[in-house]
Design a protein around this motif. Structure first.
Motif, PDB file in Angstrom:
ATOM      1  N   UNK A  42     -63.039  45.602 -74.717  1.00  0.00           N
ATOM      2  CA  UNK A  42     -62.777  45.846 -73.302  1.00  0.00           C
ATOM      3  C   UNK A  42     -61.474  45.191 -72.869  1.00  0.00           C
ATOM      4  N   UNK A  43     -61.269  43.936 -73.297  1.00  0.00           N
ATOM      5  CA  UNK A  43     -60.036  43.217 -72.941  1.00  0.00           C
ATOM      6  C   UNK A  43     -58.816  43.913 -73.532  1.00  0.00           C
ATOM      7  N   UNK A  80     -54.033  47.326 -72.869  1.00  0.00           N
ATOM      8  CA  UNK A  80     -53.326  48.556 -73.236  1.00  0.00           C
ATOM      9  C   UNK A  80     -53.117  49.440 -72.017  1.00  0.00           C
ATOM     10  N   UNK A  81     -54.135  49.522 -71.173  1.00  0.00           N
ATOM     11  CA  UNK A  81     -54.028  50.328 -69.954  1.00  0.00           C
ATOM     12  C   UNK A  81     -52.921  49.797 -69.047  1.00  0.00           C
ATOM     13  N   UNK A 107     -44.992  53.535 -67.985  1.00  0.00           N
ATOM     14  CA  UNK A 107     -44.809  54.833 -67.342  1.00  0.00           C
ATOM     15  C   UNK A 107     -43.996  54.724 -66.060  1.00  0.00           C
ATOM     16  N   UNK A 108     -44.249  53.684 -65.285  1.00  0.00           N
ATOM     17  CA  UNK A 108     -43.495  53.473 -64.042  1.00  0.00           C
ATOM     18  C   UNK A 108     -42.025  53.211 -64.363  1.00  0.00           C
ATOM     19  N   UNK A 109     -41.785  52.355 -65.349  1.00  0.00           N
ATOM     20  CA  UNK A 109     -40.409  52.039 -65.739  1.00  0.00           C
ATOM     21  C   UNK A 109     -39.658  53.301 -66.173  1.00  0.00           C
ATOM     22  N   UNK A 110     -40.335  54.125 -66.946  1.00  0.00           N
ATOM     23  CA  UNK A 110     -39.723  55.375 -67.416  1.00  0.00           C
ATOM     24  C   UNK A 110     -39.392  56.289 -66.248  1.00  0.00           C
ATOM     25  N   UNK A 111     -40.280  56.333 -65.281  1.00  0.00           N
ATOM     26  CA  UNK A 111     -40.154  57.265 -64.164  1.00  0.00           C
ATOM     27  C   UNK A 111     -39.053  56.878 -63.181  1.00  0.00           C
ATOM     28  N   UNK A 112     -38.789  55.576 -63.043  1.00  0.00           N
ATOM     29  CA  UNK A 112     -37.836  55.138 -62.006  1.00  0.00           C
ATOM     30  C   UNK A 112     -36.502  54.659 -62.570  1.00  0.00           C
ATOM     31  N   UNK A 113     -36.301  54.814 -63.876  1.00  0.00           N
ATOM     32  CA  UNK A 113     -35.006  54.460 -64.451  1.00  0.00           C
ATOM     33  C   UNK A 113     -34.907  53.055 -64.981  1.00  0.00           C
ATOM     34  N   UNK A 139     -55.110  50.225 -59.605  1.00  0.00           N
ATOM     35  CA  UNK A 139     -56.160  50.095 -60.610  1.00  0.00           C
ATOM     36  C   UNK A 139     -56.534  48.634 -60.797  1.00  0.00           C
ATOM     37  N   UNK A 140     -57.842  48.356 -60.861  1.00  0.00           N
ATOM     38  CA  UNK A 140     -58.292  46.989 -61.136  1.00  0.00           C
ATOM     39  C   UNK A 140     -57.964  46.656 -62.580  1.00  0.00           C
TER      40      UNK A 140
END
Length: 274
Positions: free
Chosen positions: A40-41, A46-47, A54-60, A119-120
Protein backbone atom coordinates in the motif's frame (compact mmCIF):
# COMPACT_ATOMS: atom_id res chain seq x y z
CA UNK A 1 0.79 -47.56 33.29
CA UNK A 2 -2.96 -47.75 33.52
CA UNK A 3 -5.26 -47.80 30.51
CA UNK A 4 -6.66 -44.44 31.57
CA UNK A 5 -3.20 -42.83 31.48
CA UNK A 6 -2.48 -44.35 28.08
CA UNK A 7 -5.64 -42.86 26.68
CA UNK A 8 -4.76 -39.36 27.97
CA UNK A 9 -1.45 -39.02 26.07
CA UNK A 10 -2.90 -38.54 22.57
CA UNK A 11 -5.02 -35.67 23.95
CA UNK A 12 -1.87 -33.88 25.13
CA UNK A 13 -0.28 -34.26 21.69
CA UNK A 14 -3.43 -32.98 20.03
CA UNK A 15 -3.42 -29.95 22.33
CA UNK A 16 0.19 -29.14 21.42
CA UNK A 17 -0.62 -29.36 17.72
CA UNK A 18 -3.53 -26.98 18.13
CA UNK A 19 -1.30 -24.37 19.82
CA UNK A 20 1.28 -24.79 17.07
CA UNK A 21 -1.27 -24.25 14.30
CA UNK A 22 -2.76 -21.24 16.06
CA UNK A 23 0.69 -19.66 16.37
CA UNK A 24 1.45 -20.34 12.70
CA UNK A 25 -1.86 -18.83 11.60
CA UNK A 26 -1.15 -15.70 13.65
CA UNK A 27 2.37 -15.42 12.20
CA UNK A 28 1.10 -15.80 8.63
CA UNK A 29 -1.61 -13.23 9.33
CA UNK A 30 1.01 -10.77 10.61
CA UNK A 31 3.21 -11.41 7.58
CA UNK A 32 0.28 -10.95 5.25
CA UNK A 33 -0.79 -7.72 6.90
CA UNK A 34 2.78 -6.40 6.86
CA UNK A 35 3.11 -7.28 3.19
CA UNK A 36 -0.15 -5.50 2.44
CA UNK A 37 1.02 -2.38 4.29
CA UNK A 38 4.31 -2.34 2.37
CA UNK A 39 2.44 -2.76 -0.91
CA UNK A 40 0.00 0.00 0.00
CA UNK A 41 2.81 2.42 0.91
CA UNK A 42 4.74 1.60 -2.26
CA UNK A 43 1.60 2.09 -4.37
CA UNK A 44 0.92 5.41 -2.64
CA UNK A 45 4.46 6.62 -3.31
CA UNK A 46 4.17 5.56 -6.95
CA UNK A 47 0.84 7.33 -7.31
CA UNK A 48 2.24 10.57 -5.87
CA UNK A 49 5.28 10.46 -8.13
CA UNK A 50 3.09 9.82 -11.16
CA UNK A 51 0.83 12.77 -10.35
CA UNK A 52 3.71 15.22 -9.94
CA UNK A 53 5.56 13.93 -13.00
CA UNK A 54 2.39 14.39 -15.04
CA UNK A 55 1.90 17.95 -13.78
CA UNK A 56 5.52 18.83 -14.53
CA UNK A 57 5.19 17.45 -18.05
CA UNK A 58 1.97 19.35 -18.64
CA UNK A 59 3.17 22.79 -17.51
CA UNK A 60 6.70 22.81 -18.93
CA UNK A 61 8.67 21.69 -15.90
CA UNK A 62 9.61 18.16 -17.00
CA UNK A 63 13.33 17.30 -16.88
CA UNK A 64 15.07 18.08 -20.14
CA UNK A 65 18.24 16.84 -21.78
CA UNK A 66 19.62 20.38 -21.57
CA UNK A 67 19.26 20.49 -17.78
CA UNK A 68 23.02 20.26 -17.31
CA UNK A 69 23.32 23.51 -19.25
CA UNK A 70 21.57 25.33 -16.40
CA UNK A 71 18.58 26.20 -18.54
CA UNK A 72 15.73 27.55 -16.47
CA UNK A 73 12.05 26.71 -16.73
CA UNK A 74 9.38 28.54 -18.67
CA UNK A 75 6.17 27.55 -16.91
CA UNK A 76 2.58 27.70 -18.10
CA UNK A 77 1.05 29.56 -15.16
CA UNK A 78 -2.43 29.53 -16.66
CA UNK A 79 -2.42 25.73 -16.66
CA UNK A 80 -1.04 25.63 -13.15
CA UNK A 81 -3.73 27.97 -11.90
CA UNK A 82 -6.39 25.80 -13.55
CA UNK A 83 -5.05 22.76 -11.75
CA UNK A 84 -5.16 24.43 -8.34
CA UNK A 85 -5.79 28.05 -7.43
CA UNK A 86 -3.63 27.67 -4.29
CA UNK A 87 -0.45 27.51 -6.38
CA UNK A 88 1.99 30.31 -5.59
CA UNK A 89 5.20 28.98 -7.10
CA UNK A 90 7.36 26.15 -8.36
CA UNK A 91 10.58 24.89 -6.78
CA UNK A 92 13.36 22.99 -8.54
CA UNK A 93 16.84 21.82 -7.64
CA UNK A 94 18.62 20.90 -10.84
CA UNK A 95 19.76 17.29 -11.08
CA UNK A 96 17.52 16.16 -8.19
CA UNK A 97 13.94 15.00 -7.67
CA UNK A 98 13.00 18.39 -6.20
CA UNK A 99 10.79 19.68 -9.00
CA UNK A 100 7.39 20.51 -7.52
CA UNK A 101 4.60 23.05 -7.40
CA UNK A 102 4.32 25.15 -4.25
CA UNK A 103 0.97 26.05 -2.71
CA UNK A 104 -0.39 28.14 0.12
CA UNK A 105 -3.60 26.89 1.72
CA UNK A 106 -5.96 28.17 4.36
CA UNK A 107 -4.24 26.06 7.05
CA UNK A 108 -1.04 24.09 7.64
CA UNK A 109 -2.75 20.69 7.71
CA UNK A 110 -4.48 19.93 4.42
CA UNK A 111 -1.42 19.73 2.17
CA UNK A 112 0.39 17.47 4.60
CA UNK A 113 -1.75 14.62 3.26
CA UNK A 114 -3.10 15.79 -0.11
CA UNK A 115 -1.54 16.01 -3.55
CA UNK A 116 -1.99 19.04 -5.74
CA UNK A 117 -5.04 17.45 -7.40
CA UNK A 118 -6.75 16.85 -4.05
CA UNK A 119 -5.95 13.14 -3.84
CA UNK A 120 -5.27 11.90 -0.31
CA UNK A 121 -1.63 10.83 -0.22
CA UNK A 122 1.06 10.90 2.48
CA UNK A 123 3.47 12.60 0.10
CA UNK A 124 1.38 15.72 0.38
CA UNK A 125 2.39 18.90 -1.43
CA UNK A 126 5.15 21.45 -0.86
CA UNK A 127 3.39 24.34 0.86
CA UNK A 128 4.00 27.70 2.49
CA UNK A 129 3.09 28.45 6.06
CA UNK A 130 -0.36 30.01 5.99
CA UNK A 131 0.88 32.74 8.35
CA UNK A 132 3.10 34.19 5.62
CA UNK A 133 1.35 37.48 4.88
CA UNK A 134 3.31 38.38 1.75
CA UNK A 135 5.23 35.31 0.57
CA UNK A 136 8.73 35.93 -0.81
CA UNK A 137 8.40 39.65 -0.07
CA UNK A 138 8.40 39.28 3.71
CA UNK A 139 11.75 39.01 5.47
CA UNK A 140 11.00 35.34 6.21
CA UNK A 141 8.94 32.87 4.17
CA UNK A 142 8.60 29.31 5.51
CA UNK A 143 8.11 26.36 3.16
CA UNK A 144 7.24 22.82 4.28
CA UNK A 145 7.60 19.40 2.66
CA UNK A 146 7.81 15.80 3.80
CA UNK A 147 11.06 13.83 3.95
CA UNK A 148 9.78 10.69 2.23
CA UNK A 149 11.38 7.27 2.47
CA UNK A 150 11.51 7.02 -1.32
CA UNK A 151 13.75 10.12 -1.21
CA UNK A 152 11.16 12.37 -2.82
CA UNK A 153 9.72 15.75 -1.80
CA UNK A 154 12.13 17.45 0.67
CA UNK A 155 14.15 14.34 1.55
CA UNK A 156 17.33 15.76 0.02
CA UNK A 157 17.41 18.73 2.38
CA UNK A 158 19.07 16.35 4.83
CA UNK A 159 21.97 15.96 2.42
CA UNK A 160 23.05 19.52 3.16
CA UNK A 161 24.26 18.26 6.55
CA UNK A 162 26.41 15.42 5.20
CA UNK A 163 30.20 15.81 5.43
CA UNK A 164 31.38 14.08 2.26
CA UNK A 165 34.48 14.46 0.14
CA UNK A 166 32.32 16.75 -2.00
CA UNK A 167 29.54 18.13 0.21
CA UNK A 168 26.06 18.25 -1.27
CA UNK A 169 26.06 22.02 -0.79
CA UNK A 170 28.95 22.49 -3.23
CA UNK A 171 27.00 20.56 -5.88
CA UNK A 172 23.68 22.27 -5.14
CA UNK A 173 24.36 25.76 -3.74
CA UNK A 174 21.24 27.14 -5.42
CA UNK A 175 17.62 26.03 -5.59
CA UNK A 176 15.41 27.63 -8.23
CA UNK A 177 12.12 29.24 -7.31
CA UNK A 178 9.53 30.39 -9.83
CA UNK A 179 6.43 32.49 -9.16
CA UNK A 180 3.83 33.92 -11.56
CA UNK A 181 5.47 37.34 -11.20
CA UNK A 182 9.19 36.65 -10.78
CA UNK A 183 11.94 34.03 -10.93
CA UNK A 184 14.49 33.60 -8.15
CA UNK A 185 17.56 31.74 -7.03
CA UNK A 186 17.47 30.54 -3.45
CA UNK A 187 21.12 30.86 -2.48
CA UNK A 188 21.66 28.37 0.33
CA UNK A 189 23.57 29.71 3.34
CA UNK A 190 22.42 27.84 6.45
CA UNK A 191 21.18 24.54 7.85
CA UNK A 192 20.29 23.30 11.32
CA UNK A 193 18.14 20.81 13.22
CA UNK A 194 15.69 22.81 15.29
CA UNK A 195 12.66 22.34 17.52
CA UNK A 196 9.45 22.92 15.59
CA UNK A 197 7.96 24.51 18.73
CA UNK A 198 10.58 27.26 18.77
CA UNK A 199 8.51 30.31 17.81
CA UNK A 200 11.60 32.50 17.67
CA UNK A 201 12.72 30.62 14.54
CA UNK A 202 9.30 30.23 12.93
CA UNK A 203 8.83 33.96 13.38
CA UNK A 204 6.80 35.85 10.79
CA UNK A 205 6.82 39.16 12.62
CA UNK A 206 10.37 40.36 12.16
CA UNK A 207 10.03 43.99 11.21
CA UNK A 208 12.82 45.88 12.97
CA UNK A 209 16.36 45.82 11.66
CA UNK A 210 17.70 44.66 15.02
CA UNK A 211 15.27 41.71 15.12
CA UNK A 212 16.22 40.63 11.63
CA UNK A 213 19.93 40.86 12.42
CA UNK A 214 19.53 38.73 15.52
CA UNK A 215 17.77 36.10 13.39
CA UNK A 216 20.56 36.10 10.80
CA UNK A 217 23.21 35.94 13.51
CA UNK A 218 21.48 32.95 15.10
CA UNK A 219 21.54 31.03 11.82
CA UNK A 220 25.26 31.57 11.29
CA UNK A 221 26.05 30.80 14.95
CA UNK A 222 24.24 27.43 14.68
CA UNK A 223 25.07 26.66 11.06
CA UNK A 224 25.47 22.95 10.25
CA UNK A 225 25.66 23.40 6.48
CA UNK A 226 28.44 21.04 5.42
CA UNK A 227 31.00 22.65 3.14
CA UNK A 228 29.67 26.17 3.57
CA UNK A 229 32.33 28.64 2.44
CA UNK A 230 30.72 31.98 3.35
CA UNK A 231 29.92 32.68 -0.27
CA UNK A 232 26.47 34.13 0.56
CA UNK A 233 26.23 37.43 2.38
CA UNK A 234 22.91 38.07 4.13
CA UNK A 235 21.65 41.44 5.31
CA UNK A 236 18.51 42.70 6.99
CA UNK A 237 17.24 44.02 3.67
CA UNK A 238 17.27 40.54 2.11
CA UNK A 239 14.38 38.07 1.87
CA UNK A 240 14.93 34.63 3.36
CA UNK A 241 13.28 31.30 2.57
CA UNK A 242 13.27 28.68 5.32
CA UNK A 243 12.66 25.13 4.01
CA UNK A 244 11.52 22.82 6.79
CA UNK A 245 11.15 19.03 6.80
CA UNK A 246 11.11 16.14 9.27
CA UNK A 247 14.18 14.39 10.59
CA UNK A 248 14.57 10.75 9.60
CA UNK A 249 11.80 8.60 11.00
CA UNK A 250 12.76 6.92 14.23
CA UNK A 251 14.20 10.07 15.74
CA UNK A 252 14.01 10.18 19.51
CA UNK A 253 12.46 13.64 19.28
CA UNK A 254 9.52 13.92 16.89
CA UNK A 255 9.52 17.69 17.32
CA UNK A 256 12.89 18.09 15.62
CA UNK A 257 12.97 19.50 12.10
CA UNK A 258 15.67 19.62 9.43
CA UNK A 259 15.79 23.22 8.21
CA UNK A 260 17.71 24.81 5.33
CA UNK A 261 17.80 28.58 4.79
CA UNK A 262 18.43 30.45 1.56
CA UNK A 263 18.49 34.05 0.37
CA UNK A 264 16.17 35.04 -2.46
CA UNK A 265 17.90 36.64 -5.44
CA UNK A 266 15.72 37.71 -8.34
CA UNK A 267 16.69 36.35 -11.77
CA UNK A 268 15.89 38.20 -14.97
CA UNK A 269 13.06 36.17 -16.47
CA UNK A 270 13.65 37.53 -19.99
CA UNK A 271 17.06 35.90 -20.09
CA UNK A 272 16.30 32.80 -18.01
CA UNK A 273 14.16 30.86 -20.47
CA UNK A 274 15.01 29.13 -23.70
Amino acid sequence: MSRVEARKKPKKKSSNNTVYYVIMIILFAIMGFSGFKVYKIASEYKQGTSVYDGIAEDVGAAPREQAHLDMRLTLDWDKLSEKNSDIVGWIRSQGTVINYPVVKGIDNEYYLTHLLDGTWNNKGTIFLDMRSADPFNDFLTVMYGHRMKDKSMFYLLGEYFEHKSTPYFLEHPVIELYTPEKDYDIQIFGAAVIDSRDESLYNFRLYEKEEKQRYIDWIFAHNELAGYDNRVSVTTSDHIVMMSTCTLQGSANDNNRVVVWGKLVEVDRDSSGE
